[in-house]
Each structure stands twice: as C-alpha cells, then as structure tokens.
Design an enzyme around this catalytic site. Structure first.
Site, PDB file in Angstrom:
ATOM      1  N   LYS A 176       0.800  -1.226   0.000  1.00 19.06           N
ATOM      2  CA  LYS A 176       0.000   0.000   0.000  1.00 19.06           C
ATOM      3  C   LYS A 176       0.836   1.282   0.000  1.00 19.06           C
ATOM      4  CE  LYS A 176      -4.482  -1.288   1.918  1.00 19.06           C
ATOM      5  NZ  LYS A 176      -5.493  -0.919   2.942  1.00 19.06           N
TER       6      LYS A 176
ATOM      7  N   ASP B 109     -10.444   3.466   1.311  1.00 19.10           N
ATOM      8  CA  ASP B 109     -10.775   2.911   2.631  1.00 19.10           C
ATOM      9  C   ASP B 109     -11.618   3.869   3.471  1.00 19.10           C
ATOM     10  OD1 ASP B 109      -9.588   0.459   2.262  1.00 19.10           O
ATOM     11  OD2 ASP B 109      -7.688   1.017   3.194  1.00 19.10           O
TER      12      ASP B 109
ATOM     13  N   ALA C 112      -5.609   2.111   8.622  1.00 17.16           N
ATOM     14  CA  ALA C 112      -7.069   2.226   8.492  1.00 17.16           C
ATOM     15  C   ALA C 112      -7.563   3.464   9.210  1.00 17.16           C
ATOM     16  CB  ALA C 112      -7.749   0.982   9.045  1.00 17.16           C
TER      17      ALA C 112
ATOM     18  N   ARG D 178      -2.259   3.468  22.008  1.00 16.99           N
ATOM     19  CA  ARG D 178      -1.211   3.160  22.986  1.00 16.99           C
ATOM     20  C   ARG D 178      -0.026   4.112  22.822  1.00 16.99           C
ATOM     21  NH1 ARG D 178      -2.850  -2.276  22.171  1.00 16.99           N
ATOM     22  NH2 ARG D 178      -3.649  -3.200  24.099  1.00 16.99           N
TER      23      ARG D 178
END
Length: 279
Positions: free
Chosen positions: A66, A102, A132, A153
């Site tokens: 990608k 997306d 994403a 995180r």
C-alpha cells in the site's frame, strides 16, 4: 474480453475481493473477471509489468504494497498522497493513477446504516492510529463532524494523524484510559485496530462501561462478524456497525472508479455476511 481487474498483495489467497467484485460485475451487467496476483514484497516491479502486459483496467492493493506502490505510479489522487497509501489503481490513457478508498468507503457504509449520524454536532472517538485509522480520520474530517478524538497506545503515532485534520474539526490525542473514562461524551466510537480478530476473539481494546445507550459502536474487524467489542456494546444497549460493511463499500468505490458505474449495493451487505458465516 470485458473488464480485467484484480488484487495484488501477500498473502491474499483467502481474499473475498474476487467474490465481492463478481457480485458488482453481475449487478452492473458487465463482462469481466477479478483475479488475485500474489507476490512477495520484492516482486512488485515484476507484478506491475505483468499487469501492464495484460492491459488490466485496474486493481486493488493490500499489504505489503500500500505504501511502496506510490513510487511506481504515474499519478496519485491528492487524498491518497496525503495519506501516503494507495489501495486502488486505475489504468487510464496509458497511465496508472492511485487512490485510497478505505476512508470514504467506511463513511459510505456508516451513512448507509445511520443516515443522520454524521453532522456538525457529532462527537467521535477513534481507537487506534494505524493505516485504516488514517483513512477513516481524514474521511470523517471531510464530513464536517464536530470532534474526532484519537486514542492509541502510542501517543506519538496518534499525533501524526493530526496533520490530516481539517481546521473546523476539534481533535485531541488521549490514552485508552482517558477514552474509557469519558466514553459518554461520544456519539460514535470506531475500533480500527486488529484487537479481537480471529483467533484472539475474546480480546477488547477498551471497556465500554461508560457508553451511552444511543451511541453507535463500529468495529472494522470482520472476522468474527460479531467481535467481543460489538457484543459488549450491544449488551449495553448501543447501536452497532459491522466491519464487513466497510469491506463492501470500499470495494464498491474502487469498482466505480474502474467502470464509472454507480451501484446500489445495500442488499449485498447481508449476502456478504452470509458468505462470511459460511452459509
């Protein structure tokens, strides 16, 4: 011969894209085929030469290509360039042009299910800051929602998403603990990580104790269809949005770019769910 379409990536042998795009071809009453072109990361130049020789109309791109494919394209859509990733390539006038479907595909799937959800009053919590999440974050900004907070995180990685922000949209980077504490503030909670995916189906990225009953909870994981995250949300009375809908609508947007055919694929959401369940 009809449309020649496909997917490049590695591994892709279990991809549902051939099935999905055959549904689209049938619905559009077009001849064509959608094939898988699998190759290890070092084979990308060779793969692209093969696709050019076949005079393929277009193809989808998945991991690990990608990002790296950007260097092999003649043109790139401004949004895809901003995101630094491409998942759809169109062949036109002798050139390859790259797009990212997306984020917009996700938003389409959301609006189809909840047409009045995304307004200038909507407050969104985005869980995760990966590829994403970048596409979804940018697309949500384009919808003019009031706020999109990012919980992750790694705070540094989440802060990188802020470069995709559109000025009118308020955004803050918070911890998962903060997200749990202030969950009642959000109208829409979107889980964009791989947490809860098979085989680790009992895992959940945050607890939903403080969720509002009128909130919408979305998970882009589609195996299993009902993740632990969605199950927890449903038990607490929230509305849920399944990941396979995004899979369908980002594919539909790619198909539209290849064929200039706009399709109503609403009925295929259930058909895809049945396929995923093995029915």
């Amino acid at each position: 011969m009809g449309y020649q379409l496909g997917l490049i990536g590695h591994p892709i042998s279990h991809s549902l894209s051939p099935w999905i795009h055959q549904q689209f071809l049938d619905l559009a009453e077009l001849d064509g085929e959608y094939k898988l072109y699998e190759g290890s990361p070092d084979r990308l130049p060779q793969l692209l030469e093969e696709l050019k020789a076949k005079k393929i109309n277009g193809f989808n791109v998945t991991v690990p290509y990608k990002q790296v494919i950007v260097d092999y394209l003649d043109e790139i859509d401004p949004d895809a360039e901003l995101l630094g990733a491409v998942n759809t390539v169109v062949y036109s006038n002798g050139k390859w042009k790259g797009y990212s479907t997306d984020g917009e595909g996700y938003v389409r799937s959301l609006i189809e299910t909840f047409p009045n959800l995304l307004t200038n009053q909507t407050s969104v919590l985005l869980l995760g800051a990966g590829g994403a999440a970048r596409g979804i974050y940018r697309a949500l900004n384009g919808q003019g929602v009031a706020k999109v907070d990012i919980a992750n995180r790694s705070k540094d990685k989440a802060e990188q998403l802020l470069s995709l922000r559109i000025d009118e949209v308020d955004s803050n980077v918070i911890s998962y603990q903060q997200a749990e504490e202030q969950l009642a503030e959000y109208d829409l909670i979107i889980q964009t990580t791989s947490v809860g995916m098979k085989p680790n189906v009992e895992e959940q990225v945050i607890q939903l104790d403080n969720i509002r009953q009128d909130a919408v909870v979305s998970d882009i994981v589609y195996q299993p269809i009902m993740t632990q995250f969605l199950r927890d949300a449903s038990m607490r009375g929230a509305n849920i949005h399944h990941g396979h809908a995004m899979l369908l609508y980002q594919g539909e947007l790619a198909f539209e770019k290849w064929t200039n055919k706009k399709l109503d694929v609403t009925h295929l959401v259930q058909k895809l769910e049945n396929k995923l369940r093995g029915e």
